[in-house]
Design an enzyme around this catalytic site. Structure first.
Site, PDB file in Angstrom:
ATOM      1  CB  SER A  65      -0.906   0.020   1.236  1.00 36.10           C
ATOM      2  OG  SER A  65      -1.552   1.273   1.317  1.00 36.10           O
ATOM      3  CE  LYS A 123     -11.227  -0.134  -1.389  1.00 36.35           C
ATOM      4  NZ  LYS A 123     -11.212   0.512  -2.717  1.00 36.35           N
ATOM      5  CG  ASP A 138     -12.143   4.222  -4.207  1.00 31.04           C
ATOM      6  OD1 ASP A 138     -11.102   4.799  -3.851  1.00 31.04           O
ATOM      7  OD2 ASP A 138     -12.359   3.017  -3.984  1.00 31.04           O
ATOM      8  N   GLY A 174     -15.195  -2.043 -17.834  1.00 27.35           N
ATOM      9  CA  GLY A 174     -15.170  -2.814 -16.591  1.00 27.35           C
ATOM     10  C   GLY A 174     -16.436  -2.603 -15.793  1.00 27.35           C
ATOM     11  N   GLY A 199     -15.687  -3.230  -8.695  1.00 29.00           N
ATOM     12  CA  GLY A 199     -15.836  -2.206  -7.668  1.00 29.00           C
ATOM     13  C   GLY A 199     -15.386  -0.834  -8.141  1.00 29.00           C
ATOM     14  CB  ALA A 200     -12.418   0.330 -10.001  1.00 29.04           C
ATOM     15  CB  ILE A 255      -8.532   3.643 -12.359  1.00 28.55           C
ATOM     16  CG1 ILE A 255      -8.873   2.174 -12.469  1.00 28.55           C
ATOM     17  CG2 ILE A 255      -9.701   4.525 -12.750  1.00 28.55           C
ATOM     18  CD1 ILE A 255      -9.695   1.740 -11.272  1.00 28.55           C
TER      19      ILE A 255
END
Ligand code: ATR
Length: 283
Positions: free
Chosen positions: A17, A68, A105, A134, A137-138, A225
């Site tokens: 991270s 998440k 986000d 896509g 989640g993003a 992204i």
């Protein structure tokens, strides 16, 4: 003496991270007596780890993969944005010990594009559709962010069509969301004002994104992204084609702002110093 302000990020794994670097940069820059650490937390340990935040003097925490979704059931309140996205990434502990959860986000995605796009975003797209590649989640965060920005027409292109169609509910009443099959991805680019890749294609270690930009208008903004590599094949192709392009690192930087503000009391700036610090840490 006041206690040091504590925050961090929980994930599994979490050692890669970049959040400790970026929050650490801001803590130093603003001279705040605070800490931000990465905590490796296995899925089965998450309830305990969240319950301990209060006892251990935390102001809150970020959550990353795979926590998440699961964390939504472990907090007192989940805000409307996070509920639409179906995931949370930022927990804030109130003075009364209760926990609020949000998802930053969508904000991060939009602010990153705003930072680099050539015109004010609200007028840039002029009614033209946005194309999102896509449906994970993003992509959910992208749909919420772009619909809330006022984009009224979103095409979600995904290999699994049913996952794209499932996003229609979260776009809200003022946005028409169309699900498009992967084979029609190039046709979907015609007349678009914005293209966002939220798939894993083009990421280090993943297959390349196979997409011909010939049908994309030349003034359409292209955002990936994915930020490892920083210049993905899509962004290189966009540059070659003449389109304005926005890399994915800024989304990571901007999504972190709300947490920092809530935990440490300063609205931090996203600038080149921060970007360089994070890129330096990436090696
Ligand atoms: P996240 O939650 O991080 O967005 P995800 O849910 O794993 O991640 O979603 C990854 C996205 O990349 C999905 O849209 C996935 O398509 P499917 O829904 O059909 O699985 C897409 N993706 C991954 N590999 C792909 C490939 N080889 N071709 C096309 N799309 C791909």
């Amino acid at each position: 003496m006041t206690a040091q302000l504590r925050a961090g990020v929980m994930g599994w794994p979490v050692k890669h991270s970049l959040s400790p670097v970026l929050h650490g940069h801001w803590l130093k820059r603003y001279g705040i007596d605070g800490s931000y650490e990465a905590f490796p937390v296995k899925p089965e340990e998450l309830p305990d780890a969240i319950a301990r935040l209060r006892d251990e003097g935390f102001r809150g925490t970020n959550l990353t993969v795979p926590h998440k979704e699961a964390a939504m059931a472990l907090v007192d309140r989940v805000d409307a944005t996070a509920r639409r996205i179906g995931a949370v990434n930022t927990l804030v502990l109130g003075d009364d010990g209760s926990l609020d959860a949000t998802n930053t986000d969508a904000y991060g995605l939009v602010e990153n594009i705003r930072d680099h796009a050539p015109e004010p975003l609200e007028t840039l797209f002029g009614g033209r559709p946005a194309v999102i590649l896509g449906a994970g989640g993003a992509a959910r965060a992208a749909v919420v962010g772009l619909a809330d920005l006022g984009i009224g027409d979103i095409r979600v292109v995904n290999r699994t069509l049913s996952r794209a169609a499932a996003l229609a509910d979260i776009a809200g009443p003022d946005c028409t969301l169309r699900a498009v099959g992967w084979d029609a991805r190039e046709a979907a680019l015609a007349d678009a004002g914005l293209l966002v890749n939220t798939t894993t294609l083009g990421m280090e270690g993943q297959p390349l994104l196979d997409l011909d930009l010939a049908t994309l208008p030349l003034d359409a903004v292209v955002n990936d992204i994915v930020y490892a590599p920083l210049e993905t094949g899509l962004l290189a192709a966009a540059r070659g084609h003449g389109n304005p392009s926005v890399d994915g690192l800024g989304m990571l930087l901007h999504q972190a702002r709300a947490g920092f503000r809530a935990w440490f009391g300063v609205d931090p700036v996203v600038d080149d110093d921060l970007r360089d610090a994070v890129l330096g840490a990436r090696g």
